[in-house]
Scaffold this motif. Sequence first.
Motif, PDB file in Angstrom:
ATOM      1  N   TYR A 113       0.828  -1.204   0.000  1.00 18.62           N
ATOM      2  CA  TYR A 113       0.000   0.000   0.000  1.00 18.62           C
ATOM      3  C   TYR A 113       0.868   1.262   0.000  1.00 18.62           C
ATOM      4  O   TYR A 113       0.576   2.233  -0.702  1.00 18.62           O
ATOM      5  CB  TYR A 113      -0.916   0.020   1.224  1.00 18.62           C
ATOM      6  CG  TYR A 113      -2.056  -0.963   1.185  1.00 18.62           C
ATOM      7  CD1 TYR A 113      -2.650  -1.344  -0.014  1.00 18.62           C
ATOM      8  CD2 TYR A 113      -2.550  -1.524   2.366  1.00 18.62           C
ATOM      9  CE1 TYR A 113      -3.697  -2.243  -0.041  1.00 18.62           C
ATOM     10  CE2 TYR A 113      -3.604  -2.422   2.343  1.00 18.62           C
ATOM     11  CZ  TYR A 113      -4.169  -2.785   1.141  1.00 18.62           C
ATOM     12  OH  TYR A 113      -5.211  -3.670   1.117  1.00 18.62           O
ATOM     13  N   ASP A 116       2.557   1.707  -3.376  1.00 19.47           N
ATOM     14  CA  ASP A 116       1.609   2.111  -4.420  1.00 19.47           C
ATOM     15  C   ASP A 116       1.069   3.520  -4.211  1.00 19.47           C
ATOM     16  O   ASP A 116       0.293   4.013  -5.040  1.00 19.47           O
ATOM     17  CB  ASP A 116       0.438   1.129  -4.485  1.00 19.47           C
ATOM     18  CG  ASP A 116       0.872  -0.238  -5.008  1.00 19.47           C
ATOM     19  OD1 ASP A 116       1.939  -0.309  -5.645  1.00 19.47           O
ATOM     20  OD2 ASP A 116       0.146  -1.227  -4.771  1.00 19.47           O
ATOM     21  N   TYR A 118      -0.889   4.787  -1.620  1.00 14.01           N
ATOM     22  CA  TYR A 118      -2.184   5.013  -0.976  1.00 14.01           C
ATOM     23  C   TYR A 118      -2.013   5.933   0.233  1.00 14.01           C
ATOM     24  O   TYR A 118      -0.977   5.901   0.908  1.00 14.01           O
ATOM     25  CB  TYR A 118      -2.796   3.690  -0.528  1.00 14.01           C
ATOM     26  CG  TYR A 118      -3.261   2.819  -1.672  1.00 14.01           C
ATOM     27  CD1 TYR A 118      -4.457   3.081  -2.316  1.00 14.01           C
ATOM     28  CD2 TYR A 118      -2.499   1.733  -2.097  1.00 14.01           C
ATOM     29  CE1 TYR A 118      -4.885   2.273  -3.371  1.00 14.01           C
ATOM     30  CE2 TYR A 118      -2.924   0.925  -3.140  1.00 14.01           C
ATOM     31  CZ  TYR A 118      -4.108   1.198  -3.769  1.00 14.01           C
ATOM     32  OH  TYR A 118      -4.526   0.412  -4.810  1.00 14.01           O
ATOM     33  N   ASP A 119      -3.059   6.724   0.516  1.00 14.41           N
ATOM     34  CA  ASP A 119      -2.954   7.641   1.650  1.00 14.41           C
ATOM     35  C   ASP A 119      -3.152   6.891   2.967  1.00 14.41           C
ATOM     36  O   ASP A 119      -3.665   5.763   3.002  1.00 14.41           O
ATOM     37  CB  ASP A 119      -3.992   8.769   1.534  1.00 14.41           C
ATOM     38  CG  ASP A 119      -5.421   8.250   1.547  1.00 14.41           C
ATOM     39  OD1 ASP A 119      -5.933   7.976   2.647  1.00 14.41           O
ATOM     40  OD2 ASP A 119      -6.009   8.116   0.455  1.00 14.41           O
ATOM     41  N   PHE A 122      -6.748   5.572   4.006  1.00 12.82           N
ATOM     42  CA  PHE A 122      -7.166   4.369   3.284  1.00 12.82           C
ATOM     43  C   PHE A 122      -6.468   3.139   3.844  1.00 12.82           C
ATOM     44  O   PHE A 122      -7.101   2.089   4.052  1.00 12.82           O
ATOM     45  CB  PHE A 122      -6.846   4.510   1.795  1.00 12.82           C
ATOM     46  CG  PHE A 122      -7.049   3.240   1.012  1.00 12.82           C
ATOM     47  CD1 PHE A 122      -8.294   2.906   0.510  1.00 12.82           C
ATOM     48  CD2 PHE A 122      -5.986   2.362   0.793  1.00 12.82           C
ATOM     49  CE1 PHE A 122      -8.487   1.725  -0.198  1.00 12.82           C
ATOM     50  CE2 PHE A 122      -6.169   1.187   0.086  1.00 12.82           C
ATOM     51  CZ  PHE A 122      -7.421   0.869  -0.416  1.00 12.82           C
ATOM     52  N   ILE A 123      -5.167   3.258   4.087  1.00 13.08           N
ATOM     53  CA  ILE A 123      -4.400   2.119   4.597  1.00 13.08           C
ATOM     54  C   ILE A 123      -4.934   1.676   5.950  1.00 13.08           C
ATOM     55  O   ILE A 123      -5.182   0.484   6.179  1.00 13.08           O
ATOM     56  CB  ILE A 123      -2.901   2.478   4.693  1.00 13.08           C
ATOM     57  CG1 ILE A 123      -2.321   2.734   3.300  1.00 13.08           C
ATOM     58  CG2 ILE A 123      -2.133   1.359   5.392  1.00 13.08           C
ATOM     59  CD1 ILE A 123      -0.893   3.222   3.308  1.00 13.08           C
ATOM     60  N   THR A 126      -8.564   0.113   5.648  1.00 13.42           N
ATOM     61  CA  THR A 126      -8.556  -1.190   5.007  1.00 13.42           C
ATOM     62  C   THR A 126      -7.965  -2.266   5.912  1.00 13.42           C
ATOM     63  O   THR A 126      -8.525  -3.366   6.059  1.00 13.42           O
ATOM     64  CB  THR A 126      -7.767  -1.137   3.687  1.00 13.42           C
ATOM     65  OG1 THR A 126      -8.339  -0.139   2.839  1.00 13.42           O
ATOM     66  CG2 THR A 126      -7.795  -2.479   2.975  1.00 13.42           C
TER      67      THR A 126
END
Length: 256
Positions: A113, A116, A118-119, A122-123, A126
């Motif tokens: 994550y 890639d 992702y902020d 979000f991490i 999730t």
Amino acid sequence: MDIGTILGLVGAVAVIVILIMIDGGNFAQYYDKHAVIVIFGGAFAATLLRYPLNVVMHGIPMGFKAALGMRSISPRQLVEEIANIADVARKQGPTALEKLTISDPVLAQGVRYIADGYDADFIRQTMETDKDKVYAELDEAQKIYRSIGDCAPAFGMIGTLLGMVNMFANMTDPSKLGPIMAMALIATLYGAVVANMVCMPIADKCHLKMAEEDICRSIIIDGVIQIRNQKSPQVVKEMLLAYLNEHDRHELAEAA
């Protein structure tokens, strides 16, 4: 593989086998089909009354798998590995994380994550959702095994009472009283064995695995978020040390 679970099961079976061998080794006299039906059939049926069929069928293998399995990496090793990952991310950038080989699959997912882009929100969301799902599955498994463990001795008593009814119904034939009473007591034996040798220990082991999984995943989530926020390796490590017991903290401090 959790060696403690294996040793416990083997040890419990060995105790019973040794006692039977001491008493003459007649294993056949400890088998009774009526007792098998009332214990396994009754306990399973009572558990189905408490939980839906899909929950029971999922919880039984899940609990057995959790009791036998262990995490590939301990909380202490997680802290050390996350600190090393933070060092790589700080020196070489997030893209360098794609080349790392990470032993824990949950940590590896979190690092992907970061790589890639992702902020942090979000991490966290999730990974917290995935953590809650695993926690719920383990809780479900331990409840199923605890339910069976609660029911088995009760159905053992039911089997004993049924045997006693049969015994009193045949009081006119003394030759039948001994075998019928033995059959009645075997049901109680089966109930005690199923509950105390299998179901309740597995339920307790699942409960411990829930606590272990909670700590490990909390370490991973907080560590991944700190790396995503570009914190220094020392800051990340110091923060995650709060999750460890005093012994592991002391050893890590000495190693540093």
